[in-house]
Design a protein around this motif. Structure first.
Motif, PDB file in Angstrom:
ATOM      1  N   THR A 263       0.813  -1.225   0.000  1.00  0.00           N
ATOM      2  CA  THR A 263       0.000   0.000   0.000  1.00  0.00           C
ATOM      3  C   THR A 263       0.845   1.272   0.000  1.00  0.00           C
ATOM      4  OG1 THR A 263      -0.217  -0.175   2.420  1.00  0.00           O
ATOM      5  CG2 THR A 263      -2.001  -1.087   1.077  1.00  0.00           C
ATOM      6  N   ASN A 264       2.138   1.151   0.259  1.00  0.00           N
ATOM      7  CA  ASN A 264       3.029   2.305   0.109  1.00  0.00           C
ATOM      8  C   ASN A 264       3.180   2.686  -1.362  1.00  0.00           C
ATOM      9  OD1 ASN A 264       3.594   2.899   2.755  1.00  0.00           O
ATOM     10  ND2 ASN A 264       5.436   1.631   2.861  1.00  0.00           N
ATOM     11  N   ILE A 265       2.964   1.702  -2.243  1.00  0.00           N
ATOM     12  CA  ILE A 265       3.076   1.941  -3.688  1.00  0.00           C
ATOM     13  C   ILE A 265       1.706   2.135  -4.310  1.00  0.00           C
ATOM     14  CG2 ILE A 265       3.973   1.025  -5.863  1.00  0.00           C
ATOM     15  CD1 ILE A 265       6.106   1.655  -3.671  1.00  0.00           C
ATOM     16  N   ILE A 266       0.775   1.261  -3.974  1.00  0.00           N
ATOM     17  CA  ILE A 266      -0.604   1.384  -4.461  1.00  0.00           C
ATOM     18  C   ILE A 266      -1.485   1.693  -3.255  1.00  0.00           C
ATOM     19  CG2 ILE A 266      -2.555   0.195  -5.530  1.00  0.00           C
ATOM     20  CD1 ILE A 266      -0.623  -1.443  -7.159  1.00  0.00           C
ATOM     21  N   SER A 267      -1.897   2.938  -3.152  1.00  0.00           N
ATOM     22  CA  SER A 267      -2.647   3.366  -1.968  1.00  0.00           C
ATOM     23  C   SER A 267      -4.021   2.709  -1.927  1.00  0.00           C
ATOM     24  CB  SER A 267      -2.794   4.884  -1.951  1.00  0.00           C
ATOM     25  OG  SER A 267      -3.488   5.322  -3.099  1.00  0.00           O
ATOM     26  N   GLY A 268      -4.517   2.572  -0.738  1.00  0.00           N
ATOM     27  CA  GLY A 268      -5.825   1.969  -0.555  1.00  0.00           C
ATOM     28  C   GLY A 268      -5.762   0.894   0.516  1.00  0.00           C
ATOM     29  N   LYS A 269      -6.918   0.562   1.044  1.00  0.00           N
ATOM     30  CA  LYS A 269      -6.991  -0.421   2.108  1.00  0.00           C
ATOM     31  C   LYS A 269      -7.255  -1.799   1.526  1.00  0.00           C
ATOM     32  CE  LYS A 269      -9.407  -1.457   6.451  1.00  0.00           C
ATOM     33  NZ  LYS A 269     -10.516  -1.059   7.359  1.00  0.00           N
ATOM     34  N   ILE A 270      -6.516  -2.785   2.016  1.00  0.00           N
ATOM     35  CA  ILE A 270      -6.740  -4.162   1.589  1.00  0.00           C
ATOM     36  C   ILE A 270      -7.724  -4.814   2.550  1.00  0.00           C
ATOM     37  CG2 ILE A 270      -5.676  -6.445   1.305  1.00  0.00           C
ATOM     38  CD1 ILE A 270      -3.173  -5.063   0.315  1.00  0.00           C
ATOM     39  N   ILE A 272      -9.116  -7.483   4.617  1.00  0.00           N
ATOM     40  CA  ILE A 272      -8.580  -8.717   5.191  1.00  0.00           C
ATOM     41  C   ILE A 272      -9.531  -9.892   4.976  1.00  0.00           C
ATOM     42  CG2 ILE A 272      -7.804  -9.865   7.306  1.00  0.00           C
ATOM     43  CD1 ILE A 272      -5.895  -7.737   6.293  1.00  0.00           C
ATOM     44  N   ALA A 273     -10.840  -9.642   5.018  1.00  0.00           N
ATOM     45  CA  ALA A 273     -11.809 -10.720   4.790  1.00  0.00           C
ATOM     46  C   ALA A 273     -11.675 -11.275   3.376  1.00  0.00           C
ATOM     47  CB  ALA A 273     -13.226 -10.208   5.032  1.00  0.00           C
ATOM     48  N   GLN A 274     -11.510 -10.385   2.390  1.00  0.00           N
ATOM     49  CA  GLN A 274     -11.312 -10.844   1.006  1.00  0.00           C
ATOM     50  C   GLN A 274      -9.981 -11.574   0.885  1.00  0.00           C
ATOM     51  OE1 GLN A 274     -10.972  -7.765  -1.985  1.00  0.00           O
ATOM     52  NE2 GLN A 274     -10.789  -9.234  -3.653  1.00  0.00           N
ATOM     53  N   LEU A 275      -8.963 -11.049   1.556  1.00  0.00           N
ATOM     54  CA  LEU A 275      -7.649 -11.690   1.536  1.00  0.00           C
ATOM     55  C   LEU A 275      -7.736 -13.109   2.104  1.00  0.00           C
ATOM     56  CD1 LEU A 275      -4.892 -10.515   0.584  1.00  0.00           C
ATOM     57  CD2 LEU A 275      -4.314 -10.233   2.983  1.00  0.00           C
ATOM     58  N   GLU A 276      -8.515 -13.255   3.173  1.00  0.00           N
ATOM     59  CA  GLU A 276      -8.723 -14.570   3.787  1.00  0.00           C
ATOM     60  C   GLU A 276      -9.331 -15.549   2.786  1.00  0.00           C
ATOM     61  OE1 GLU A 276      -9.429 -15.847   7.356  1.00  0.00           O
ATOM     62  OE2 GLU A 276      -7.763 -14.619   8.025  1.00  0.00           O
ATOM     63  N   ASP A 277     -10.367 -15.106   2.073  1.00  0.00           N
ATOM     64  CA  ASP A 277     -11.016 -15.970   1.084  1.00  0.00           C
ATOM     65  C   ASP A 277     -10.029 -16.389   0.001  1.00  0.00           C
ATOM     66  OD1 ASP A 277     -13.394 -15.807   2.430  1.00  0.00           O
ATOM     67  OD2 ASP A 277     -14.370 -14.448   1.011  1.00  0.00           O
ATOM     68  N   LEU A 278      -9.221 -15.456  -0.470  1.00  0.00           N
ATOM     69  CA  LEU A 278      -8.266 -15.745  -1.534  1.00  0.00           C
ATOM     70  C   LEU A 278      -7.142 -16.648  -1.035  1.00  0.00           C
ATOM     71  CD1 LEU A 278      -8.192 -12.200  -3.161  1.00  0.00           C
ATOM     72  CD2 LEU A 278      -9.156 -14.286  -4.171  1.00  0.00           C
ATOM     73  N   MET A 279      -6.738 -16.470   0.213  1.00  0.00           N
ATOM     74  CA  MET A 279      -5.743 -17.367   0.797  1.00  0.00           C
ATOM     75  C   MET A 279      -6.295 -18.786   0.862  1.00  0.00           C
ATOM     76  SD  MET A 279      -4.182 -14.916   3.830  1.00  0.00           S
ATOM     77  CE  MET A 279      -2.921 -16.041   4.448  1.00  0.00           C
TER      78      MET A 279
END
Length: 331
Positions: A263-270, A272-279
């Protein structure tokens, strides 16, 4: 098929003078290291023929291979780090076709990237993990600016991909590798994640061309920094999927540093719930891939209970993937 005869025929279609050829492996492709005798000119020869039919996909089509190579050419002109640059054959084509025993096999050659293949031991510091996050972001930044035409074809990592994965896991149940009650829990978790994916938007910021196989074995430490290799499974998907893959082989204590670097390069919030699904999906894809490998069935049987526990947590609405190390994947 006689692949020895095949690669010898491929070699003749390139401007190699006195090549030394070393077999590397047969997985999603058959790969060889080709070195010009008496020089440092080194290349990667890929025969796009997966080891099992279970691994066959869009990525094995001639048009898809051509598309991958076009992306690498474009990326090489923008990246400050070494890139596996495609090498044309004597006819000036990036994809070479040979027919062996009545079967057409597509091949390609890339310039070799010199460096050290990285391992999980390399990603134990905040600085290195943050750097990985930044490099994933740089790749996605380029993808957002990359222009492709209607003939550009690559796999798409959405609902059909998830359903195909579940079909492969179902074959594991039929073979007795996965118990019926375990598969039912897997199926319920897949249904939940699929429903959530249907609600996700495909915007310029969230969806585009991704590496789709980020793993430390596909990262090379060069004199100029970390380079990505093996874009063989690259395609269109959620950018967060690449971040999720990076998180899987990063210790959970350092995952915030991965996200911070990104996010230091591409601003915005990730999310975590979506990240969990993708993991979860990325781990499941690994199991689905191994189902076709008989020598890995014992490993699946030993480790599938951990995946079932993860499914149960997902079904209960808990977020756990981001806060634990994945057994068998990072340890």
């Amino acid at each position: 098929m006689d692949y020895t005869k095949c690669f010898k025929e491929v070699i003749l279609k390139y401007s190699f003078i006195d090549p030394i050829v070393e077999f590397i492996r047969h997985n999603e492709n058959i790969t060889y290291k080709v070195t010009e005798k008496g020089s440092e000119d080194t290349y990667l020869l890929r025969m796009h023929k997966p080891i099992t039919k279970n691994m066959q996909g869009v990525q094995n089509m001639r048009e898809a291979i051509q598309s991958e190579l076009e992306y690498l050419l474009a990326w090489s002109s923008h990246s400050e780090l070494p890139v596996q640059i495609p090498v044309p054959n004597l006819s000036g084509e990036l994809v070479t076709s040979v027919v062996i025993e009545c079967e057409e096999v597509y091949c390609s050659v890339l310039k070799w990237i010199f460096g050290e293949t990285m391992s999980k031991r390399d990603f134990t510091s905040e600085e290195m993990v943050s750097t990985l996050g930044k490099h994933i972001a740089y790749l996605h930044q380029f993808s957002q600016s990359f222009k492709y035409g209607s003939s550009f074809i690559r796999p798409e990592y959405e609902i059909a991909w998830v359903n195909n994965m579940l079909t492969k896991l179902r074959s594991g149940e039929k073979m007795g590798i996965i118990a019926t009650e375990e598969f039912q829990i897997l199926e319920n978790a897949f249904s939940l994640v699929t429903d959530r994916m249907k609600g996700l938007s495909k915007s310029f910021e969230t969806w585009g061309f991704i590496h789709a196989d980020i793993h430390y074995s596909n990262l090379i430490r060069t004199s100029r920094g970390i380079s990505f290799i093996d874009f063989g499974l690259s395609g269109f998907g959620y950018y967060a999927s690449d971040v999720a893959m990076g998180a899987l082989f990063t210790k959970y204590e350092l995952r915030d540093d991965l996200l911070s670097g990104y996010t230091n390069i591409i601003s915005g919030k990730i999310d975590i719930a979506q990240l969990e699904d993708l993991m979860f999906l990325n781990i499941s894809e690994y199991y689905a891939f191994l189902v076709s490998r008989k020598e890995k069935h014992m490993w699946i049987r030993e480790h599938i209970p951990c995946q079932i526990e993860l499914c149960k947590s997902l079904l209960k609405g808990k977020t756990v993937s981001y806060n634990i190390n994945q057994v068998g994947l990072t340890n």
